[in-house]
Scaffold this active site. Structure first.
Site, mmCIF file in Angstrom:
data_model
loop_
_atom_site.group_PDB
_atom_site.id
_atom_site.type_symbol
_atom_site.label_atom_id
_atom_site.label_comp_id
_atom_site.label_asym_id
_atom_site.label_seq_id
_atom_site.Cartn_x
_atom_site.Cartn_y
_atom_site.Cartn_z
ATOM 1 N N LYS A 1 6.245 -9.150 -15.512
ATOM 2 C CA LYS A 1 6.577 -7.597 -16.075
ATOM 3 C C LYS A 1 6.036 -6.828 -16.519
ATOM 4 O O LYS A 1 5.357 -7.505 -17.899
ATOM 5 C CB LYS A 1 7.829 -7.927 -16.951
ATOM 6 C CG LYS A 1 8.490 -7.304 -16.509
ATOM 7 C CD LYS A 1 10.410 -6.601 -16.921
ATOM 8 C CE LYS A 1 11.209 -5.706 -17.076
ATOM 9 N NZ LYS A 1 10.770 -4.511 -15.836
ATOM 10 N N ASP B 1 0.704 -1.647 -0.014
ATOM 11 C CA ASP B 1 0.150 0.087 -0.253
ATOM 12 C C ASP B 1 0.697 1.664 0.018
ATOM 13 O O ASP B 1 2.166 1.418 0.327
ATOM 14 C CB ASP B 1 -0.924 0.037 1.252
ATOM 15 C CG ASP B 1 -2.227 -0.886 0.874
ATOM 16 O OD1 ASP B 1 -2.017 -1.381 -0.215
ATOM 17 O OD2 ASP B 1 -1.576 -1.620 2.144
ATOM 18 N N GLY C 1 14.491 0.420 -7.458
ATOM 19 C CA GLY C 1 14.528 -0.696 -7.975
ATOM 20 C C GLY C 1 12.916 -0.559 -9.374
ATOM 21 O O GLY C 1 13.588 -1.565 -9.885
ATOM 22 N N PHE D 1 19.427 -4.003 -10.238
ATOM 23 C CA PHE D 1 20.389 -3.935 -8.610
ATOM 24 C C PHE D 1 21.645 -4.908 -8.967
ATOM 25 O O PHE D 1 22.575 -5.261 -8.436
ATOM 26 C CB PHE D 1 19.719 -3.204 -7.594
ATOM 27 C CG PHE D 1 19.504 -2.068 -7.038
ATOM 28 C CD1 PHE D 1 20.870 -1.552 -6.900
ATOM 29 C CD2 PHE D 1 17.885 -2.087 -7.478
ATOM 30 C CE1 PHE D 1 19.567 -0.368 -6.014
ATOM 31 C CE2 PHE D 1 17.776 -0.475 -7.498
ATOM 32 C CZ PHE D 1 18.737 0.504 -6.599
ATOM 33 N N THR E 1 16.266 -1.800 -17.386
ATOM 34 C CA THR E 1 17.688 -2.661 -17.689
ATOM 35 C C THR E 1 18.370 -2.076 -19.152
ATOM 36 O O THR E 1 18.800 -2.192 -19.891
ATOM 37 C CB THR E 1 18.201 -4.282 -17.071
ATOM 38 O OG1 THR E 1 17.536 -4.166 -15.959
ATOM 39 C CG2 THR E 1 19.437 -4.231 -17.958
ATOM 40 N N THR F 1 10.661 0.170 -11.417
ATOM 41 C CA THR F 1 11.189 0.305 -13.256
ATOM 42 C C THR F 1 9.550 1.585 -14.073
ATOM 43 O O THR F 1 8.440 0.929 -13.409
ATOM 44 C CB THR F 1 11.801 -0.044 -14.545
ATOM 45 O OG1 THR F 1 10.535 -1.321 -14.218
ATOM 46 C CG2 THR F 1 13.192 -0.610 -13.791
ATOM 47 N N ALA G 1 18.075 2.472 -9.711
ATOM 48 C CA ALA G 1 19.158 1.512 -10.494
ATOM 49 C C ALA G 1 17.794 1.238 -11.375
ATOM 50 O O ALA G 1 16.703 0.414 -10.641
ATOM 51 C CB ALA G 1 19.524 0.542 -9.703
ATOM 52 N N SER G 2 17.953 0.319 -12.563
ATOM 53 C CA SER G 2 17.133 -0.072 -13.202
ATOM 54 C C SER G 2 17.105 -1.651 -12.508
ATOM 55 O O SER G 2 16.556 -2.615 -13.688
ATOM 56 C CB SER G 2 17.221 0.321 -15.314
ATOM 57 O OG SER G 2 18.619 0.193 -15.169
ATOM 58 N N HIS H 1 11.973 -11.663 -19.570
ATOM 59 C CA HIS H 1 11.121 -11.853 -18.974
ATOM 60 C C HIS H 1 10.307 -12.650 -18.451
ATOM 61 O O HIS H 1 9.447 -12.865 -19.735
ATOM 62 C CB HIS H 1 11.108 -10.100 -18.361
ATOM 63 C CG HIS H 1 11.773 -9.589 -18.269
ATOM 64 N ND1 HIS H 1 13.122 -8.314 -18.792
ATOM 65 C CD2 HIS H 1 13.604 -9.109 -16.759
ATOM 66 C CE1 HIS H 1 14.349 -8.129 -18.024
ATOM 67 N NE2 HIS H 1 14.238 -8.320 -17.038
#
EC number: 1.17.1.8
Length: 233
Positions: free
Chosen positions: A134, A32, A70, A98, A141, A72, A95-96, A130
């Site tokens: 996703k 949440d 992380g 890690f 990335t 995206t 970071a796109s 992926h």
């Protein structure tokens, strides 16, 4: 270290496992955007969804909690987040990806792009694969890889999904059940092809990198990247 997990899906649960194994405590686990006291945490790790990520990082900045993101698909608001972090004297790493291995891959990609920019006979293309859950395509990335090529290569000015436009990097995005993440960058000429590839075997590499980044960010202020965490590039 007391960690807030903002986003408690598969990645959040993997981060929890890694963090506990490294001696940390999870004080918040939530999907949440509200209803929790972020000030109980020493650091927050955000692996939520695109429409929640900006809200989460802003909440952390305003409450003096360092935050790792992380997630995206929300980068239209990244510049606002960066500015607000500086304004609130916060601490932030986005970071796109890690994964420690992926961040080494980013540097290999950058160096290869520099070398290939002198060889006009080679055309670049990318593929990413992926899992079917996703939400965004291409992956963050893949976008990071493409933008790095654009910054280092003389020919390319943009990227696009399955594009044949001149000066545009074509990216193929595939969604296959239970694939943690594969990224390949290829340079093809009439005579040969050069390919570099990173294949994730599971989510643990991403989770470990996020926890290491959180450990590094604690007690710092400012906007950083994984290059700072790993001291590379």
């Amino acid at each position: 270290m007391k960690i807030a997990l903002l986003g408690y899906g598969k990645m959040g649960k993997t981060i929890e496992k890694i963090a506990i194994s490294r001696g940390h405590t999870i004080v918040i686990k939530t999907n949440d955007e509200d209803g929790y006291d972020i000030t109980t945490a020493d650091v927050a790790i955000d692996f939520s969804v695109p429409n929640a990520a900006f809200f989460n990082v802003v909440k952390c900045f305003k409450n003096g909690v360092p935050v790792i993101s992380g997630t995206t698909g929300w980068l239209d608001n990244y510049k606002k987040a960066e500015a607000l972090c500086q304004e609130e004297n916060g601490a932030f790493i986005y970071a796109s990806n890690f994964s420690l291995g992926v961040n080494i891959f980013f540097e290999l990609n950058k160096q290869l792009a520099k070398m290939m920019s002198k060889l006009e006979s080679y055309k670049v293309s990318m593929e990413e694969i992926h899992h079917t859950q996703k939400l965004d395509a291409p992956s963050g990335t893949a976008i990071t890889l493409a933008e790095s090529i654009i910054s280092e290569h003389n020919t390319y000015t943009d990227w696009s999904l399955l594009s044949n436009k001149e000066n545009t990097i074509p990216i193929t995005a595939k969604r296959i059940e239970d694939v943690s993440g594969t990224h390949a960058v290829s340079y093809t000429s009439k005579t040969d092809t050069i390919t570099i590839e990173h294949e994730a075997h599971n989510r643990e590499g991403f989770a470990l990198g996020a926890v290491i980044a959180a450990e590094w960010l604690q007690d710092k202020t400012g906007v950083y990247t994984m290059k700072d965490v790993l001291n590379i590039g």
